[in-house]
Design a protein around this motif. Structure first.
Motif, PDB file in Angstrom:
ATOM      1  N   ALA A  12       0.811  -1.159   0.087  1.00 40.72           N
ATOM      2  CA  ALA A  12      -0.088   0.115  -0.140  1.00 40.72           C
ATOM      3  C   ALA A  12       0.857   1.279   0.172  1.00 40.72           C
ATOM      4  CB  ALA A  12      -1.041  -0.215   1.294  1.00 40.72           C
ATOM      5  N   GLU A  13       1.941   1.216   0.726  1.00 43.50           N
ATOM      6  CA  GLU A  13       2.801   2.276   0.720  1.00 43.50           C
ATOM      7  C   GLU A  13       3.622   2.481  -0.537  1.00 43.50           C
ATOM      8  OE1 GLU A  13       6.962   3.614   2.902  1.00 43.50           O
ATOM      9  OE2 GLU A  13       5.689   2.383   4.136  1.00 43.50           O
ATOM     10  N   LYS A  14       4.130   1.405  -1.236  1.00 43.78           N
ATOM     11  CA  LYS A  14       4.624   1.608  -2.258  1.00 43.78           C
ATOM     12  C   LYS A  14       3.937   2.361  -3.476  1.00 43.78           C
ATOM     13  CE  LYS A  14       8.690   0.131  -0.903  1.00 43.78           C
ATOM     14  NZ  LYS A  14       9.968   1.022  -0.910  1.00 43.78           N
ATOM     15  N   SER A  15       2.458   1.646  -3.348  1.00 39.28           N
ATOM     16  CA  SER A  15       1.515   1.862  -4.320  1.00 39.28           C
ATOM     17  C   SER A  15       1.415   3.401  -4.126  1.00 39.28           C
ATOM     18  CB  SER A  15       0.106   1.280  -4.339  1.00 39.28           C
ATOM     19  OG  SER A  15       0.481  -0.266  -4.650  1.00 39.28           O
ATOM     20  N   GLY A  16       1.393   3.785  -3.060  1.00 35.52           N
ATOM     21  CA  GLY A  16       0.810   5.250  -2.802  1.00 35.52           C
ATOM     22  C   GLY A  16       1.956   6.297  -3.204  1.00 35.52           C
ATOM     23  N   GLU A  17       3.186   5.815  -3.129  1.00 35.60           N
ATOM     24  CA  GLU A  17       4.226   6.631  -3.472  1.00 35.60           C
ATOM     25  C   GLU A  17       4.340   6.856  -5.139  1.00 35.60           C
ATOM     26  OE1 GLU A  17       8.000   5.254  -2.175  1.00 35.60           O
ATOM     27  OE2 GLU A  17       7.175   4.651   0.018  1.00 35.60           O
ATOM     28  N   LEU A  18       3.974   5.570  -5.676  1.00 39.18           N
ATOM     29  CA  LEU A  18       3.887   5.731  -7.140  1.00 39.18           C
ATOM     30  C   LEU A  18       2.879   6.401  -7.728  1.00 39.18           C
ATOM     31  CD1 LEU A  18       5.066   4.584 -10.003  1.00 39.18           C
ATOM     32  CD2 LEU A  18       3.771   2.521  -9.517  1.00 39.18           C
ATOM     33  N   GLU A  19       1.681   6.399  -7.144  1.00 41.39           N
ATOM     34  CA  GLU A  19       0.310   7.346  -7.363  1.00 41.39           C
ATOM     35  C   GLU A  19       0.964   8.588  -7.263  1.00 41.39           C
ATOM     36  OE1 GLU A  19      -3.019   8.460  -9.147  1.00 41.39           O
ATOM     37  OE2 GLU A  19      -2.297   6.461  -8.734  1.00 41.39           O
ATOM     38  N   ALA A  20       1.699   9.133  -5.943  1.00 40.65           N
ATOM     39  CA  ALA A  20       1.962  10.499  -5.818  1.00 40.65           C
ATOM     40  C   ALA A  20       3.094  10.923  -6.825  1.00 40.65           C
ATOM     41  CB  ALA A  20       2.781  10.675  -4.766  1.00 40.65           C
ATOM     42  N   TYR A  39      10.584  10.322 -12.800  1.00 39.76           N
ATOM     43  CA  TYR A  39      10.344   9.123 -13.511  1.00 39.76           C
ATOM     44  C   TYR A  39      11.271   8.057 -13.047  1.00 39.76           C
ATOM     45  CZ  TYR A  39      10.382   6.313 -17.771  1.00 39.76           C
ATOM     46  OH  TYR A  39      10.323   5.209 -18.745  1.00 39.76           O
ATOM     47  N   GLU A  40      12.616   8.312 -13.058  1.00 38.08           N
ATOM     48  CA  GLU A  40      13.310   7.246 -12.529  1.00 38.08           C
ATOM     49  C   GLU A  40      13.037   6.563 -10.971  1.00 38.08           C
ATOM     50  OE1 GLU A  40      17.221   9.118 -12.292  1.00 38.08           O
ATOM     51  OE2 GLU A  40      17.407   9.060 -14.424  1.00 38.08           O
ATOM     52  N   GLN A  41      12.496   7.369 -10.209  1.00 39.51           N
ATOM     53  CA  GLN A  41      11.819   6.699  -8.904  1.00 39.51           C
ATOM     54  C   GLN A  41      10.697   6.054  -9.304  1.00 39.51           C
ATOM     55  OE1 GLN A  41      11.094  10.403  -6.482  1.00 39.51           O
ATOM     56  NE2 GLN A  41      13.182  10.698  -5.955  1.00 39.51           N
ATOM     57  N   GLY A  42       9.839   6.435 -10.314  1.00 40.45           N
ATOM     58  CA  GLY A  42       8.650   5.772 -10.521  1.00 40.45           C
ATOM     59  C   GLY A  42       8.951   4.483 -11.266  1.00 40.45           C
ATOM     60  N   VAL A  43       9.916   4.334 -12.022  1.00 43.99           N
ATOM     61  CA  VAL A  43      10.422   3.098 -12.782  1.00 43.99           C
ATOM     62  C   VAL A  43      10.800   1.943 -11.495  1.00 43.99           C
ATOM     63  CG1 VAL A  43      11.933   2.036 -14.359  1.00 43.99           C
ATOM     64  CG2 VAL A  43      10.578   4.104 -15.007  1.00 43.99           C
ATOM     65  N   LYS A  44      11.692   2.643 -10.750  1.00 44.94           N
ATOM     66  CA  LYS A  44      12.129   1.788  -9.533  1.00 44.94           C
ATOM     67  C   LYS A  44      11.151   1.138  -8.765  1.00 44.94           C
ATOM     68  CE  LYS A  44      15.110   1.593  -5.849  1.00 44.94           C
ATOM     69  NZ  LYS A  44      16.020   2.545  -4.709  1.00 44.94           N
ATOM     70  N   LEU A  45      10.064   2.058  -8.311  1.00 41.14           N
ATOM     71  CA  LEU A  45       8.881   1.538  -7.556  1.00 41.14           C
ATOM     72  C   LEU A  45       7.985   0.653  -8.235  1.00 41.14           C
ATOM     73  CD1 LEU A  45       7.686   4.991  -5.977  1.00 41.14           C
ATOM     74  CD2 LEU A  45       8.408   2.750  -4.787  1.00 41.14           C
ATOM     75  N   ALA A  46       7.850   0.751  -9.728  1.00 42.75           N
ATOM     76  CA  ALA A  46       6.891  -0.167 -10.533  1.00 42.75           C
ATOM     77  C   ALA A  46       7.755  -1.275 -10.477  1.00 42.75           C
ATOM     78  CB  ALA A  46       6.941   0.463 -11.744  1.00 42.75           C
ATOM     79  N   ASP A  47       9.148  -1.489 -10.684  1.00 41.37           N
ATOM     80  CA  ASP A  47      10.039  -2.806 -10.693  1.00 41.37           C
ATOM     81  C   ASP A  47       9.654  -3.561  -9.162  1.00 41.37           C
ATOM     82  OD1 ASP A  47      10.649  -2.348 -13.429  1.00 41.37           O
ATOM     83  OD2 ASP A  47      12.872  -1.658 -12.787  1.00 41.37           O
ATOM     84  N   GLU A  48       9.886  -2.682  -8.134  1.00 43.78           N
ATOM     85  CA  GLU A  48       9.737  -3.323  -6.900  1.00 43.78           C
ATOM     86  C   GLU A  48       8.346  -3.873  -6.531  1.00 43.78           C
ATOM     87  OE1 GLU A  48      10.604  -0.153  -4.088  1.00 43.78           O
ATOM     88  OE2 GLU A  48      12.779  -0.375  -4.517  1.00 43.78           O
ATOM     89  N   ILE A  49       7.526  -3.375  -7.309  1.00 45.90           N
ATOM     90  CA  ILE A  49       5.682  -3.627  -6.870  1.00 45.90           C
ATOM     91  C   ILE A  49       5.828  -5.016  -7.826  1.00 45.90           C
ATOM     92  CG2 ILE A  49       3.350  -2.974  -7.272  1.00 45.90           C
ATOM     93  CD1 ILE A  49       4.255  -0.237  -6.494  1.00 45.90           C
ATOM     94  N   GLU A  50       6.151  -5.078  -8.964  1.00 47.11           N
ATOM     95  CA  GLU A  50       6.105  -6.090  -9.767  1.00 47.11           C
ATOM     96  C   GLU A  50       6.578  -7.292  -9.340  1.00 47.11           C
ATOM     97  OE1 GLU A  50       6.926  -7.436 -14.508  1.00 47.11           O
ATOM     98  OE2 GLU A  50       7.683  -5.624 -13.930  1.00 47.11           O
ATOM     99  N   ALA A  51       7.817  -7.041  -8.596  1.00 43.66           N
ATOM    100  CA  ALA A  51       8.645  -8.244  -8.354  1.00 43.66           C
ATOM    101  C   ALA A  51       7.823  -8.784  -6.888  1.00 43.66           C
ATOM    102  CB  ALA A  51      10.041  -7.832  -7.772  1.00 43.66           C
ATOM    103  N   TYR A  52       7.139  -7.884  -6.363  1.00 46.43           N
ATOM    104  CA  TYR A  52       6.451  -8.207  -4.926  1.00 46.43           C
ATOM    105  C   TYR A  52       5.209  -9.137  -5.538  1.00 46.43           C
ATOM    106  CZ  TYR A  52       3.579  -8.182  -1.119  1.00 46.43           C
ATOM    107  OH  TYR A  52       2.731  -8.385   0.120  1.00 46.43           O
ATOM    108  N   LEU A  53       4.603  -8.629  -6.529  1.00 47.42           N
ATOM    109  CA  LEU A  53       3.365  -9.431  -6.888  1.00 47.42           C
ATOM    110  C   LEU A  53       3.713 -10.594  -7.540  1.00 47.42           C
ATOM    111  CD1 LEU A  53       1.197  -6.168  -8.552  1.00 47.42           C
ATOM    112  CD2 LEU A  53       1.049  -7.352  -6.424  1.00 47.42           C
ATOM    113  N   LYS A  54       4.957 -10.762  -8.210  1.00 50.17           N
ATOM    114  CA  LYS A  54       5.233 -11.900  -9.058  1.00 50.17           C
ATOM    115  C   LYS A  54       5.628 -12.968  -7.905  1.00 50.17           C
ATOM    116  CE  LYS A  54       6.698 -10.604 -13.354  1.00 50.17           C
ATOM    117  NZ  LYS A  54       7.633 -10.683 -14.713  1.00 50.17           N
TER     118      LYS A  54
END
Length: 67
Positions: A12-20, A39-54
């Motif tokens: 939830a925290e990481k998703s909120g950061e990405l949304e912001a 943009y770079e922070q967003g890509v990093k967060l998206a990668d972390e979220i994707e890895a977590y979901l996988k």
């Protein structure tokens, strides 16, 4: 993909950061340098979220396959 410890990841925290970040980028009222950093922070967060979901998906598959 980065390896993540499930116990330390707050989806939830990481998703909120990405949304912001997305909201700031879509606002259009930022300088190019800041937009690039966001943009770079967003890509990093998206990668972390994707890895977590996988990892979560693999855990579910493992448990449902053994039933």
């Amino acid at each position: 993909m980065p390896k993540l410890a499930k116990d330390n990841f707050d989806y939830a925290e990481k998703s909120g950061e990405l949304e912001a970040i997305l909201q700031r980028l879509q606002g259009g009222d930022i300088q190019l340098d800041e937009a690039t950093k966001l943009y770079e922070q967003g890509v990093k967060l998206a990668d972390e979220i994707e890895a977590y979901l996988k990892q979560a998906e693999n855990t579910v598959r493992k448990h449902t396959a053994s039933e």
